[in-house]
Design a protein around this motif. Sequence first.
Motif, short mmCIF file in Angstrom:
data_model
loop_
_atom_site.label_atom_id
_atom_site.label_comp_id
_atom_site.label_asym_id
_atom_site.label_seq_id
_atom_site.Cartn_x
_atom_site.Cartn_y
_atom_site.Cartn_z
N ASP A 145 0.87 -1.08 0.08
CA ASP A 145 0.03 -0.14 -0.08
C ASP A 145 0.74 0.97 -0.09
O ASP A 145 0.58 2.10 -0.68
CB ASP A 145 -1.08 -0.17 1.26
N VAL A 146 1.77 1.19 0.59
CA VAL A 146 2.68 2.22 0.92
C VAL A 146 3.55 2.56 -0.62
O VAL A 146 3.57 3.72 -1.07
CB VAL A 146 4.02 2.16 1.95
N GLY A 147 4.00 1.40 -0.99
CA GLY A 147 4.77 1.59 -2.27
C GLY A 147 3.83 1.82 -3.44
O GLY A 147 4.11 2.77 -4.27
N ARG A 148 2.52 1.52 -3.47
CA ARG A 148 1.67 1.85 -4.50
C ARG A 148 1.29 3.22 -4.42
O ARG A 148 1.35 3.78 -5.65
CB ARG A 148 0.42 0.96 -4.39
N ASP A 149 0.78 3.71 -3.53
CA ASP A 149 0.59 5.19 -3.31
C ASP A 149 1.40 6.10 -3.88
O ASP A 149 1.42 7.00 -4.31
CB ASP A 149 0.11 5.53 -1.89
#
Length: 625
Positions: free
Chosen positions: A489-493
């Motif tokens: 989630d951190v990487g995607r955003d």
Amino acid sequence: RVKQELRQDYTVQDARGARIGEGADERAFRNGLKVLGGLALLLGMYVVFQTLSHSLVARVRQLGLLRCLGAGTGAITRVFLVDALLLGALGSALGVGLGLLLARLLQARQVSSLGLGKAWSTFEIPWFPVLWTAGLGVLFTLAGAMFPLVRARQVPALDILRARGLAPGEDDGVDLLRGVHTWMFALLVLALPLAYLAMTPLAVEEGRETRIVLVELTGLLVLFGGVLLLAPKLTAWCGRALLWPFRPLSPMASWLVDKTLKRSPGRVAAAVCGLSAVLLAMLGLESVTASLRAEVGAFAATALDGRMFLQTQPATRADAERLAGVPGVRRVEAFEGEVASGGFLLRGLAVEAAAAAGGPLEGDAKAVHRYADARARTLVASSRLAKARGWQPGDLVALRDKNGAPVGYEVLRIRDDAGFDGDERAFAICSPEWLRRDFCIGEACVEHVTLRLGPGADADAITAAARAALPGLVRSKTGEWIRGYLLRDVGRDFVLFDLLLFLMLGLAGVGLLNGMTIAALGRARELGVLRALGIRRTALGGSFVVEGAVVAALASLLSLGLCWPLAQVLVLGMNAVARLDAPVALPGRWLVLVPLAAFATALLAALVPAWRALRQSPSESVRYE
């Protein structure tokens, strides 16, 4: 703002926090976008300002001829300002159009200031910030042309005609760029941040913490920009020191670059300033990403590792505890009841589970006694909930029971050992006895169960056994899967940040290319004379490459040196604004990738002016005016 006003007299509860960007991760992402937006505006105006200033100096002989032919200073001023006005208006209109098109593309890809994967159906244009940004574009375009034009009006026309080349040295008598960097510093470092803050009212409304972060960022900007723009000779001295490795390899190219550093330190300092601003932004925002990843890792080590989380239809505690006999399950923690009286989730956990090994009360006999005391209401809050509410151990939390009567719970401890609850990770536990007394929960009230797993436990087999024991099982997730989801989630955003940063790196490259091209035009006669004297094309072309390498090296050293203090400001500011507790972490691989990107950008920018300068014949270059 509404919540802050209402909390004085009311208990405010809003279950849509994550949907409207009030979750901790969403707040961090949104504020990162604000910082990135301000930096993009700063860099864009800087490139416009620098390019127009130097291009006007390149046309200085035209200005001198017009004055010698009798044109008045007012007429000359109008010619150049109308030119700048048209450039600013057309550029701003094009920028607004492309920006709205980009917004449409982001909407189609479900990208917003809340992150990725959140659909938004409406498309409303905020005309005030859009028009304000366009107006800033026009104003700063005019400001970029105004200062050197005013300086040119102060120089006699004959002195302008006698000057040879662009950005003359100390013996040429005409330096139209003297003081331009002070003017640029005042506009870009002081005026532009205030204008950006004025058009983003949310930055003001989010409270004192946001203003402190903005002040700290401005302080870093003043320090970094001031050294480069107000002390260009320091940059020239450092650049000449970096030339020593090149001197044995290409003496002529190094000599030409050394001459450029002596004659035009301001232009080189401005190029370093623009490139290092993007490099600093890349390192700073990648530090935010690395810190969020480190925060997920620390949380997982405390609350996720070695666990499986089950959600089921209401069941009894006895039903859940039957899972203790499943191979691989070491302990069962059944949460009895769930209420949201104070705007947060409050669940019941038996004292035996809370005091067991790895529990939130482990090793604290006094806290265990207080937790089990039938005369004192106590709760254990997760760290995110305590950070968001400003709680400390010993604070009293006001709730309302089933009948609306006020009841007070004491914050006993702040720990994450109780497990995981959704993306927010903001909940509290108390003794189930108090939930029965205050909120009348029934016997079949267990909807969330945490299983403590042994080494090598088979997650699939345990899930199958849990489905047999709890027919109403809704879902099961292992702590390892949740850790991976949070990291993804951190990487995607933050992929959006990487895209915008590389676009800004391209913008910095354009600014560097413009400056070097205009400088090459001003040195056309000099380069023609050198070629006529027999200097090889490789040596002349190498001078542009060496200059780009020196600019990239200076920008890389400056950005790497300021990376740690910038990461401190950004991460600690993010913690204060988004109510997080992320550690400060540096992005290891980006400490290598960022200098490589700087050298690639600078070298690509150097190829164009080198090609333009070398394709012209020496005879034409000598006759160049």
